[in-house]
Design an enzyme around this catalytic site. Structure first.
Site, mmCIF file in Angstrom:
data_model
loop_
_atom_site.group_PDB
_atom_site.id
_atom_site.type_symbol
_atom_site.label_atom_id
_atom_site.label_comp_id
_atom_site.label_asym_id
_atom_site.label_seq_id
_atom_site.Cartn_x
_atom_site.Cartn_y
_atom_site.Cartn_z
ATOM 1 N N THR A 27 -4.688 3.025 51.716
ATOM 2 C CA THR A 27 -5.525 3.016 50.677
ATOM 3 C C THR A 27 -4.682 1.793 49.758
ATOM 4 O O THR A 27 -3.725 1.245 50.303
ATOM 5 C CB THR A 27 -5.391 4.238 49.711
ATOM 6 O OG1 THR A 27 -6.278 4.196 48.467
ATOM 7 C CG2 THR A 27 -4.261 4.681 49.108
ATOM 8 N N ALA A 60 1.072 4.067 51.406
ATOM 9 C CA ALA A 60 1.121 3.983 49.721
ATOM 10 C C ALA A 60 1.768 2.608 49.547
ATOM 11 O O ALA A 60 2.658 2.187 50.002
ATOM 12 C CB ALA A 60 1.914 4.953 49.215
ATOM 13 N N VAL A 86 5.359 3.458 53.687
ATOM 14 C CA VAL A 86 5.456 2.305 52.395
ATOM 15 C C VAL A 86 4.829 1.179 53.087
ATOM 16 O O VAL A 86 5.121 0.576 53.913
ATOM 17 C CB VAL A 86 6.859 2.176 52.065
ATOM 18 C CG1 VAL A 86 6.645 1.220 50.920
ATOM 19 C CG2 VAL A 86 7.506 3.503 51.665
ATOM 20 N N LYS A 87 3.635 0.627 52.349
ATOM 21 C CA LYS A 87 2.997 -0.473 52.411
ATOM 22 C C LYS A 87 3.404 -1.519 51.573
ATOM 23 O O LYS A 87 3.628 -1.636 50.492
ATOM 24 C CB LYS A 87 1.588 -0.216 52.121
ATOM 25 C CG LYS A 87 0.377 -0.923 52.856
ATOM 26 C CD LYS A 87 -0.989 -0.545 52.287
ATOM 27 C CE LYS A 87 -2.076 -1.262 53.120
ATOM 28 N NZ LYS A 87 -3.488 -0.567 52.615
ATOM 29 N N VAL A 88 3.895 -2.766 52.686
ATOM 30 C CA VAL A 88 4.584 -3.850 51.980
ATOM 31 C C VAL A 88 3.480 -5.278 52.411
ATOM 32 O O VAL A 88 3.286 -5.169 53.426
ATOM 33 C CB VAL A 88 6.076 -3.759 52.701
ATOM 34 C CG1 VAL A 88 6.799 -5.213 52.116
ATOM 35 C CG2 VAL A 88 6.688 -2.577 52.304
#
Length: 217
Positions: A27, A60, A86-88
């Protein structure tokens, strides 16, 4: 091939989970806003709600674009739930953050990838997933699927463990083509996943079976 659903809609996530083929969720802030989820505390709670529905990874996304901000947000997100990835973003400080998180044992998803060079950097920095956006490339008359093929070749050449997560999947044929090319994961809408169920011969065949059964009863 893993199937992720790209949404913040809990009902759609539950429906995909009930189908029995869901491996995770991706998302982003735009999808959160679409569901009316705003404010930091509400967003964090929503991530936990998603984790409580699915058994797999939940990406996220950090909002910060500077290294220190990404680290602070990413560590907070990782502490929410063991399923959080963790989306970077694929920017210079993002690559630095990927390396930091890798060294700390925090899993990552490098997002907004549009070239083989970006995917190579993400893998070098230890990203768990890399997300090439094939649909957005198609939107500008560029072959998004070719990017998947190029990344697959590069990763296989050097045995990178980073998983190719085909993102911005728009329709069912995107899923089929990505599977042919060896993408490790695809993420797309529920409609694209459910589209795999459909074939006119299945429908007509079932109708014939039921009609024949009724004749004998």
């Amino acid at each position: 091939m893993k199937f992720f659903i790209d949404t913040a809609n809990l009902d759609q996530i539950r429906e995909a989970q009930a189908l029995g083929v869901l491996d995770g969720v991706t998302t982003n802030p735009s999808l959160m806003a679409k569901e009316g989820i705003t404010g930091r505390n509400n967003i964090l709670k929503h991530y936990v709600d998603i984790c409580n529905i699915v058994e797999g990874d939940v990406s996220a996304e950090v909002i910060g674009t500077e290294f220190k901000a990404m680290i602070k947000e990413g560590e907070e997100l990782a502490e929410l739930h063991e399923q959080i990835v963790v989306k970077v973003p694929m920017i210079k400080d993002g690559v630095k953050a990927l390396k930091y998180f890798t060294d700390k044992g925090i899993r990552t998803n490098c997002t907004l990838v549009f070239s083989p060079g970006q995917a190579l950097l993400a893998a070098k920095a230890g990203a768990t997933y890399v997300s090439p956006f094939i649909g957005r490339l198609d939107d500008i008359s560029t072959d998004g699927l070719n990017l998947i093929a190029e990344i697959r070749l590069i990763y296989d050449n050097y045995a990178f463990e980073t998983q190719i997560l085909a993102a911005s999947v728009r329709h069912t044929m995107h899923i089929i083509d990505c599977a042919k090319l060896g993408a490790d994961v695809m993420t797309g809408p529920l409609s694209a996943i459910e589209g795999l169920l459909k074939h006119p011969l299945t429908d007509s065949g079932l109708a014939q079976f039921l009609a024949d059964y009724k004749k004998g009863n």
